[in-house]
Design a protein around this motif. Structure first.
Motif, PDB file in Angstrom:
ATOM      1  N   ILE B 463      46.853  12.243  20.565  1.00 37.41           N
ATOM      2  CA  ILE B 463      45.963  12.610  21.365  1.00 37.41           C
ATOM      3  C   ILE B 463      44.889  11.621  21.344  1.00 37.41           C
ATOM      4  O   ILE B 463      44.358  11.029  19.856  1.00 37.41           O
ATOM      5  N   GLU B 464      44.143  10.571  21.911  1.00 32.33           N
ATOM      6  CA  GLU B 464      43.436   9.474  21.987  1.00 32.33           C
ATOM      7  C   GLU B 464      43.853   9.178  20.424  1.00 32.33           C
ATOM      8  O   GLU B 464      42.756   8.523  19.422  1.00 32.33           O
ATOM      9  N   PRO B 465      44.680   8.435  20.397  1.00 27.55           N
ATOM     10  CA  PRO B 465      44.832   7.611  18.828  1.00 27.55           C
ATOM     11  C   PRO B 465      44.182   6.433  18.466  1.00 27.55           C
ATOM     12  O   PRO B 465      43.527   6.564  17.708  1.00 27.55           O
ATOM     13  N   GLU B 466      43.608   5.599  19.519  1.00 25.65           N
ATOM     14  CA  GLU B 466      42.801   4.870  18.769  1.00 25.65           C
ATOM     15  C   GLU B 466      41.093   5.358  18.275  1.00 25.65           C
ATOM     16  O   GLU B 466      41.111   4.171  17.929  1.00 25.65           O
ATOM     17  N   LYS B 467      40.263   6.026  19.593  1.00 22.35           N
ATOM     18  CA  LYS B 467      39.997   6.662  19.222  1.00 22.35           C
ATOM     19  C   LYS B 467      39.274   6.913  18.175  1.00 22.35           C
ATOM     20  O   LYS B 467      38.843   7.543  17.471  1.00 22.35           O
ATOM     21  N   ASN B 468      40.933   7.885  17.598  1.00 26.16           N
ATOM     22  CA  ASN B 468      40.634   8.631  16.720  1.00 26.16           C
ATOM     23  C   ASN B 468      41.235   8.077  15.417  1.00 26.16           C
ATOM     24  O   ASN B 468      40.461   8.323  14.149  1.00 26.16           O
ATOM     25  N   LEU B 469      41.687   6.723  15.060  1.00 30.61           N
ATOM     26  CA  LEU B 469      42.027   6.147  14.422  1.00 30.61           C
ATOM     27  C   LEU B 469      40.358   5.564  13.495  1.00 30.61           C
ATOM     28  O   LEU B 469      40.007   5.069  12.535  1.00 30.61           O
ATOM     29  N   ALA B 470      39.441   4.982  14.598  1.00 27.04           N
ATOM     30  CA  ALA B 470      38.389   4.516  14.559  1.00 27.04           C
ATOM     31  C   ALA B 470      37.254   5.466  13.530  1.00 27.04           C
ATOM     32  O   ALA B 470      36.594   5.251  12.833  1.00 27.04           O
ATOM     33  N   LEU B 471      38.072   6.895  14.481  1.00 28.02           N
ATOM     34  CA  LEU B 471      37.095   8.173  13.512  1.00 28.02           C
ATOM     35  C   LEU B 471      37.266   8.096  11.664  1.00 28.02           C
ATOM     36  O   LEU B 471      36.959   8.530  11.067  1.00 28.02           O
ATOM     37  N   VAL B 472      38.951   8.028  11.766  1.00 27.77           N
ATOM     38  CA  VAL B 472      39.700   7.644  10.526  1.00 27.77           C
ATOM     39  C   VAL B 472      38.376   7.166   9.838  1.00 27.77           C
ATOM     40  O   VAL B 472      37.828   7.222   8.696  1.00 27.77           O
ATOM     41  N   ARG B 473      38.789   5.328  10.095  1.00 29.57           N
ATOM     42  CA  ARG B 473      38.224   4.652   9.089  1.00 29.57           C
ATOM     43  C   ARG B 473      36.221   5.137   9.019  1.00 29.57           C
ATOM     44  O   ARG B 473      36.003   4.164   8.010  1.00 29.57           O
ATOM     45  N   ASP B 474      35.806   5.941  10.103  1.00 31.64           N
ATOM     46  CA  ASP B 474      34.548   5.465  10.144  1.00 31.64           C
ATOM     47  C   ASP B 474      34.077   7.015   8.635  1.00 31.64           C
ATOM     48  O   ASP B 474      33.162   6.641   8.048  1.00 31.64           O
ATOM     49  N   LEU B 475      35.405   7.828   8.896  1.00 30.44           N
ATOM     50  CA  LEU B 475      34.700   8.981   8.027  1.00 30.44           C
ATOM     51  C   LEU B 475      35.231   8.411   6.666  1.00 30.44           C
ATOM     52  O   LEU B 475      34.240   9.315   5.374  1.00 30.44           O
ATOM     53  N   CYS B 476      36.483   7.313   7.018  1.00 32.48           N
ATOM     54  CA  CYS B 476      36.714   6.876   5.213  1.00 32.48           C
ATOM     55  C   CYS B 476      35.378   5.978   5.045  1.00 32.48           C
ATOM     56  O   CYS B 476      34.794   6.338   2.980  1.00 32.48           O
ATOM     57  N   GLU B 477      34.623   5.194   5.075  1.00 34.00           N
ATOM     58  CA  GLU B 477      33.156   4.861   4.892  1.00 34.00           C
ATOM     59  C   GLU B 477      32.068   5.696   4.200  1.00 34.00           C
ATOM     60  O   GLU B 477      31.675   5.339   3.268  1.00 34.00           O
ATOM     61  N   THR B 478      31.847   7.188   5.061  1.00 33.00           N
ATOM     62  CA  THR B 478      31.251   7.886   4.810  1.00 33.00           C
ATOM     63  C   THR B 478      31.678   8.600   2.680  1.00 33.00           C
ATOM     64  O   THR B 478      31.289   8.702   2.523  1.00 33.00           O
ATOM     65  N   MET B 479      33.074   9.244   3.174  1.00 33.34           N
ATOM     66  CA  MET B 479      33.625   9.362   2.308  1.00 33.34           C
ATOM     67  C   MET B 479      33.292   8.586   1.106  1.00 33.34           C
ATOM     68  O   MET B 479      33.132   9.198  -0.371  1.00 33.34           O
ATOM     69  N   LYS B 480      33.518   7.462   1.535  1.00 34.40           N
ATOM     70  CA  LYS B 480      33.616   6.073  -0.163  1.00 34.40           C
ATOM     71  C   LYS B 480      32.061   6.066   0.059  1.00 34.40           C
ATOM     72  O   LYS B 480      32.372   6.077  -1.607  1.00 34.40           O
ATOM     73  N   LEU B 481      31.029   6.117   0.879  1.00 37.17           N
ATOM     74  CA  LEU B 481      29.767   6.033   0.265  1.00 37.17           C
ATOM     75  C   LEU B 481      28.678   6.842  -0.233  1.00 37.17           C
ATOM     76  O   LEU B 481      28.322   7.040  -0.974  1.00 37.17           O
ATOM     77  N   GLY B 482      28.997   8.232   0.345  1.00 31.79           N
ATOM     78  CA  GLY B 482      28.857   9.173  -0.051  1.00 31.79           C
ATOM     79  C   GLY B 482      29.171  10.508  -0.680  1.00 31.79           C
ATOM     80  O   GLY B 482      28.317  11.384  -1.211  1.00 31.79           O
ATOM     81  N   SER B 483      30.049  10.408  -1.438  1.00 30.46           N
ATOM     82  CA  SER B 483      30.867  11.319  -2.235  1.00 30.46           C
ATOM     83  C   SER B 483      29.996  11.406  -3.894  1.00 30.46           C
ATOM     84  O   SER B 483      30.119   9.765  -4.240  1.00 30.46           O
ATOM     85  N   LEU B 484      30.163  12.124  -4.622  1.00 33.72           N
ATOM     86  CA  LEU B 484      29.850  12.256  -5.920  1.00 33.72           C
ATOM     87  C   LEU B 484      30.554  11.773  -6.544  1.00 33.72           C
ATOM     88  O   LEU B 484      29.660  11.248  -7.541  1.00 33.72           O
ATOM     89  N   CYS B 485      31.993  12.115  -6.742  1.00 29.44           N
ATOM     90  CA  CYS B 485      32.882  11.197  -7.892  1.00 29.44           C
ATOM     91  C   CYS B 485      34.369  10.591  -7.074  1.00 29.44           C
ATOM     92  O   CYS B 485      33.943  10.432  -5.533  1.00 29.44           O
ATOM     93  N   ALA B 486      34.924  10.852  -7.836  1.00 31.81           N
ATOM     94  CA  ALA B 486      36.146   9.592  -7.150  1.00 31.81           C
ATOM     95  C   ALA B 486      36.759   9.993  -6.644  1.00 31.81           C
ATOM     96  O   ALA B 486      37.667   9.282  -5.535  1.00 31.81           O
ATOM     97  N   LEU B 487      36.887  11.479  -6.841  1.00 29.75           N
ATOM     98  CA  LEU B 487      38.057  12.762  -5.423  1.00 29.75           C
ATOM     99  C   LEU B 487      37.711  12.093  -4.128  1.00 29.75           C
ATOM    100  O   LEU B 487      38.734  11.684  -3.119  1.00 29.75           O
TER     101      LEU B 487
END
Lengths: 158, 516
Positions: B463-487
Motif C-alpha cells: 500500500i503506497e510504499p513510497e509514501k509510507n516509507l517517507a512517513l516512517v522516516r518522518d516518524l523516526c525523526e519525531t521519535m528521535k527528537l521528541g522521546s524522553l528516553c533512549a527507548l
C-alpha cells in the motif's frame, strides 16, 4: 519434570507474606514477587491488602501490577515454557520454531492449553544469546533449542 | 584429579548439569577419586558444555560435550594424557581467549565463583584495600583518571558522575547497580554476576566509600535466576566475612547491598525508570533534570552505574588508573567486553581494548556465522542499535566512531545475521518491541511505535510504499527528537539503518514466516 506447586489463595497467608517484606525500602516489588511465588499469580483480592500495608490506593497497586510483564492476573498452566523472541534468537530461526510449536498446540502467545498442562509465553532475552535459540521451561534454561527438542519437552510435560 | 564444569546458566542450558552428573556417576563406577569444581563460564559459549581437566601443563578443555561423550572420555583416560576428539587443547591457548585483554573478566571461569578464598587468591579485594588506604577523594580521582565511561550504553564519564554525588550533601546516599541487562545479544553483566560476583560487590563497596553512600542495590532482571541466586549467596558470604556491613574490613565505613529483582520490563534498564521501579512504582521514565546524581533513589544523591562499569572499578584501584587508561582508542579508554551472539560460529565474550574494527570482531574473531552463510548484517548495541552491513566493517570499536556512522556500541552486544535475514521484518520488529516495552509516559514512543508497526504492515502489503516509507522516516525523526528516553529515542537506529543499508528488502512483500 515436576510441575510447580502453588498454594490456593487465602488472605491470611497473603497478609503474612506481605508483612515479611514490609521492612524493605520500596517493598512493593518484593511483595508482589513473593505473592506470585506463593500463589502462582496475583489475585485481584490481593490488591487491597497490599494497598493497605503500603498506605497506597488500590489503583496505585493495580497500576504497578499491570505495568510489569512478569505479574500474572490468573494462574498459569502447570508448566510454563518461555520462548525468547529477541533478535539474537531470531537470527537463529526462533520465530519459525515458535510459530510451529504454537500451531501444534493450537495456542497463541500467552495462552494455556485447555487441559491446563502448559502455558507458552514470550520472553525478551535470557542472556543466552551465543547458544540461541533460547527458552526457559519452568526453572530450566534451554539453549540451542531446536524444533524437535521443544516438541519432546512439551509432549513430556505432565 | 580436578575437573571443572561450569554452573553458568548458558552452560547449564546446553547440558552442563547432565555432564557433571554423568562424570560423577562414571567416576564412582570406576572408583576414581575426582574433584569436580563448578566454575563460572570462560565465556567461550560455542564450546559449552566445556569440561576442563587440571594437568601439569595447564587446564585442558573438552567441548562441546554431550552426555554420550563422558564414558568415552574416561575410556580414553584423558586424566593421564589420553586423547579424545573433543579435546580443544590448553584452554588459555584457544585463540578466542588468548587474543583477549581480560581486565574485568580476568577471573571469569577460573574458579568456584562462590569461593571468597579463591577470589582473594586471584587478586580480589586488592582494589578495596587500596581504596581504604587512599580515601574517598583519591578513589573518585582514580576513577576519573582511568577514563572509564558508563558501559550501560550512554558512555557518560563515570568519574564525573561519582564526583557529583560525592559533592552533594545528604543524610543518605545510594549506589545502584543497573543489572537489568535487557539488550538481546548481551550477557556480560550476567557473566560478571555468575562467574565473579565478589568483583561486583567490591566495585560497589569502593563506590560507596568514594562518595559516602551506605546502601547499595543491585536491580537484577528476573530473567536471570542463576545470577540472582549467585549474587545473594555472595552477598551473604561477604557480610559474614565483614566485607559488607557496619564496618567494611574493620574500617569506619559502612556499606551493605540488597538484590532487587525486576519484573520483566525492558524500559527499567533506563536509569530513571529503574529508580522508579526500585521505589515500588510503575517503571516510568523521569524527566531530567534533576539528575539521579543529585536527586536519585528516594530523592537522595545516587550513583547509578551499569554492572560492567562498577565491576571495572576494582581493577582500576588495584592496578592504577594509568594501567586502565593506557589502553583504548580516542576518548574510549580501557577495555570493553564485546559480546558476540546470534547466528555466530564462535559466540561469546571477547574483552579487548577499544579500537579493534567491527570486521575483525565478526570475521576474524567470531569466525562468521553458525550457518556458514555470508554475514548480511550485524546489529550492534542491542534492540536500539543500528544494523551494520559488511561495507561498514572497517568501523573501529569506539563510542565516537560508531556514532559517526549512525550507530552505537551500547552495552557491547553484536548480533550476527546471515543472508537469509529479512531486514524489513527486523525494522518492523524494532517498532513492535518499542511498542511492547514503552512505559507510556511520552507520546512519540507510546504512539509512534504503534504507528510504526502499522506503517510497516502497509508497506509489506504494497500500500503506497513510497509514501509510507517517507512517513516512517518522518516518524523516526519525531521519535528521535521528541522521546524522553533512549527507548523511543533510539528505536530509529535499527529502523533507519535497515532502511538505509538494505532498501531492497522494503520493496517486495516479505516471505511468509513459515517458509523454509
Amino acid at each position: 519434570m515436576m510441575a510447580k506447586q502453588h498454594s490456593v489463595w487465602n488472605p491470611a497467608d497473603a497478609r503474612a507474606i506481605i508483612a515479611a517484606e514490609l521492612h524493605r525500602e520500596g517493598a512493593m516489588l518484593p511483595i508482589l514477587h513473593a505473592l506470585q511465588a506463593a500463589f502462582g499469580y496475583i489475585p485481584r483480592d490481593a490488591e487491597p491488602l497490599v494497598a493497605e500495608a503500603l498506605n497506597l490506593s488500590r489503583a496505585e497497586v493495580h497500576g504497578v501490577i499491570s505495568f510489569y510483564h512478569d505479574f500474572r492476573r490468573e494462574p498459569a498452566g502447570r508448566h510454563v515454557l518461555k520462548l525468547c523472541r529477541a533478535e539474537a534468537c531470531q537470527s537463529m530461526g526462533s520465530e519459525v520454531t515458535a510459530r510451529r510449536l504454537l500451531d501444534l498446540l493450537g495456542l497463541d502467545w500467552g495462552e494455556t492449553s485447555p487441559d491446563g498442562r502448559i502455558t507458552i509465553e514470550p520472553v525478551y532475552c535470557l542472556g543466552l544469546c551465543a547458544t540461541a535459540p533460547s527458552a526457559l521451561f519452568d526453572d530450566e534454561p534451554i539453549g540451542r533449542a531446536d524444533q524437535q527438542m521443544l516438541e519432546t519437552l512439551v509432549a513430556e510435560a505432565a | 584429579m580436578k575437573l571443572f564444569i561450569p554452573q553458568d546458566m548458558a552452560a547449564v542450558a546446553v547440558g552442563a548439569n547432565r555432564i557433571a552428573a554423568a562424570v560423577e556417576a562414571e567416576a564412582r563406577a570406576r572408583n576414581m577419586p575426582l574433584t569436580i569444581v563448578r566454575n563460572g563460564s570462560r565465556g567461550l559459549f560455542w564450546l559449552e558444555p566445556l569440561l576442563e581437566v587440571e594437568t601439569p601443563a595447564g587446564r585442558i578443555g573438552y567441548g562441546p560435550l554431550t552426555v554420550a561423550d563422558v564414558k568415552a572420555l574416561f575410556d580414553a583416560n584423558i586424566f593421564e594424557g589420553g586423547t579424545h576428539a573433543k579435546c580443544v587443547g590448553p584452554v588459555e591457548a584457544i585463540p578466542f581467549l588468548a587474543r583477549q585483554t581480560r581486565f574485568t573478566f580476568a577471573r571469569a571461569g577460573i574458579a568456584d565463583p562462590a569461593s571468597l578464598d579463591d577470589y582473594r587468591a586471584l587478586g580480589g579485594y586488592k582494589g578495596l584495600e587500596t581504596a581504604l588506604s587512599i580515601g574517598p577523594a583519591a578513589i573518585v580521582a582514580a576513577v576519573k583518571d582511568s577514563g572509564l565511561r558508563g558501559r550501560g550504553g550512554a558512555g557518560f564519564p563515570t568519574g564525573i558522575k561519582w564526583e557529583t554525588v560525592a559533592r552533594t550533601g545528604a543524610d543518605r546516599k545510594y549506589i545502584v547497580c543497573n543489572a537489568d541487562e535487557g539488550d538481546s545479544g548481551t550477557f556480560a553483566d550476567r557473566l560478571i554476576m555468575e562467574a565473579d560476583p565478589f568483583m561486583l560487590i567490591e566495585g560497589m563497596t569502593i563506590a560507596g566509600i568514594g562518595v559516602g553512600a551506605t546502601q547499595g542495590y543491585i536491580y537484577l532482571r528476573s530473567e536471570y535466576p542463576f545470577a540472582i541466586a549467585m549474587m545473594n549467596r555472595a552477598i551473604a558470604l561477604a557480610r559474614r566475612a565483614g566485607l559488607l556491613g557496619a564496618a567494611i574490613n574493620g574500617s569506619a565505613h559502612a556499606f551493605d547491598i540488597d538484590v532487587r529483582v525486576g519484573a520483566g520490563a525492558y524500559v527499567c534498564g533506563e536509569e530513571t525508570s529503574l529508580l522508579e521501579s526500585l521505589e515500588g512504582k510503575r517503571g516510568q521514565v523521569r524527566a531530567k533534570p534533576p539528575l539521579p546524581a543529585i536527586k536519585g533513589l528516594f530523592g537522595r544523591p545516587t550513583i547509578i552505574n551499569n554492572t560492567i562499569t562498577l565491576a571495572s572499578v576494582p581493577f582500576i584501584l588495584a592496578e592504577g588508573a594509568q594501567r586502565y587508561a593506557e589502553l583504548g582508542y580516542g576518548r574510549s579508554r580501557g577495555t570493553m567486553p564485546v559480546q558476540i551472539a546470534g547466528n555466530v560460529r564462535h559466540g561469546g565474550l571477547f574483552e579487548c581494548a577499544f579500537g579493534v574494527t567491527l570486521g575483525e570482531l565478526v570475521d576474524d574473531i567470531a569466525g562468521g556465522t553458525a550457518s556458514g552463510r555470508p554475514v548480511r548484517a550485524v546489529q550492534a548495541g542491542g534492540p536500539l542499535g543500528a544494523y551494520f552491513p559488511p561495507s561498514l566493517f572497517d568501523t573501529p570499536y569506539d563510542y565516537e566512531a560508531f556514532a559517526k556512522r549512525d550507530g552505537l556500541i551500547g552495552h557491547g552486544g553484536l548480533v550476527l545475521f546471515d543472508d537469509t535475514a529479512d531486514m524489513a521484518r527486523m525494522a518492523r520488529f524494532a517498532m513492535e518491541f518499542c511498542a511492547h516495552e514503552s512505559c507510556g509516559k511520552c507520546t512519540p514512543c507510546r504512539i509512534g511505535a504503534v504507528r510504526g508497526v502499522e506503517t510497516f504492515d502497509k508497506i509489506a502489503a504494497g500500500i503506497e510504499p513510497e509514501k509510507n516509507l517517507a512517513l516512517v522516516r518522518d516518524l523516526c525523526e519525531t521519535m528521535k527528537l521528541g522521546s524522553l528516553c533512549a527507548l523511543g529515542g533510539f528505536t530509529p537506529y535499527p529502523v533507519l539503518s535497515a532502511l538505509n543499508h538494505f532498501p531492497q528488502d522494503f520493496t517486495a512483500s516479505p516471505l511468509p514466516l513459515a517458509a523454509e
